[in-house]
Design a protein around this motif. Structure first.
Motif, short mmCIF file in Angstrom:
data_model
loop_
_atom_site.label_atom_id
_atom_site.label_comp_id
_atom_site.label_asym_id
_atom_site.label_seq_id
_atom_site.Cartn_x
_atom_site.Cartn_y
_atom_site.Cartn_z
N ASP A 249 -0.06 9.29 7.77
CA ASP A 249 0.32 9.27 6.03
C ASP A 249 0.44 7.89 5.42
O ASP A 249 1.24 7.14 6.09
CB ASP A 249 1.77 9.99 6.22
N ALA A 250 -0.44 7.82 4.30
CA ALA A 250 -0.20 6.51 3.76
C ALA A 250 1.01 6.15 3.20
O ALA A 250 1.30 5.01 2.47
CB ALA A 250 -1.37 6.11 2.78
N LYS A 251 2.01 7.00 3.10
CA LYS A 251 3.17 6.97 2.11
C LYS A 251 4.51 6.44 3.24
O LYS A 251 5.32 6.45 3.10
CB LYS A 251 3.42 8.30 1.70
N ARG A 252 3.92 6.24 4.66
CA ARG A 252 4.86 5.87 5.62
C ARG A 252 4.33 4.49 6.34
O ARG A 252 3.36 4.40 6.86
CB ARG A 252 4.71 7.02 6.80
N VAL A 253 5.15 3.39 6.07
CA VAL A 253 4.71 1.90 6.57
C VAL A 253 4.54 2.02 8.18
O VAL A 253 3.57 1.51 8.53
CB VAL A 253 5.65 1.04 6.04
N LEU B 212 0.87 -1.27 -0.01
CA LEU B 212 0.05 0.01 -0.12
C LEU B 212 0.93 1.23 0.02
O LEU B 212 0.58 2.29 -0.70
CB LEU B 212 -0.93 0.09 1.23
N VAL B 213 1.85 1.19 0.82
CA VAL B 213 2.96 2.26 0.86
C VAL B 213 3.54 2.59 -0.68
O VAL B 213 3.46 3.67 -1.22
CB VAL B 213 4.15 2.28 1.99
N LYS B 214 3.81 1.59 -1.04
CA LYS B 214 4.48 1.69 -2.63
C LYS B 214 3.36 2.26 -3.60
O LYS B 214 3.78 3.25 -4.57
CB LYS B 214 4.90 0.34 -2.91
#
Length: 85
Positions: free
Chosen positions: A43-47, A22-24
């Motif tokens: 933040d969805a860009k942070r695992v 999902l992060v990718k």
């Protein structure tokens, strides 16, 4: 801003592998992508943020996408979640 709800259907919940995927996917978006569960927003860009939500099977999350391409990116993320989470 585009917003949608998603109920996790993976029996293991949102564990490390799907969270990383999902992060990718979110990182490929130009828009800001946030995931909300209850009163927590990450933040969805942070695992590590996603992992901290500890989303389990059957729980609902809200995804907020905000930016110039929000319509297309929200649709792409929703499809990704249906296919992988």
């Amino acid at each position: 801003m585009k917003k949608f709800q998603y109920t996790v259907t993976d029996p293991l919940g949102m564990h490390a592998r799907p969270a990383g995927m999902l992060v990718k996917e979110a990182s490929s978006c130009e828009s800001s992508v946030k995931i909300i569960k209850g009163d927590k927003s990450v933040d969805a860009k942070r695992v590590f943020g996603i992992m901290a939500l500890a989303v389990k099977y059957g729980e609902e999350i809200t995804v907020l996408v905000e930016g110039l391409q929000e319509d297309n990116e929200a649709a792409r993320l929703e499809e990704f979640m249906r296919d992988n989470l």
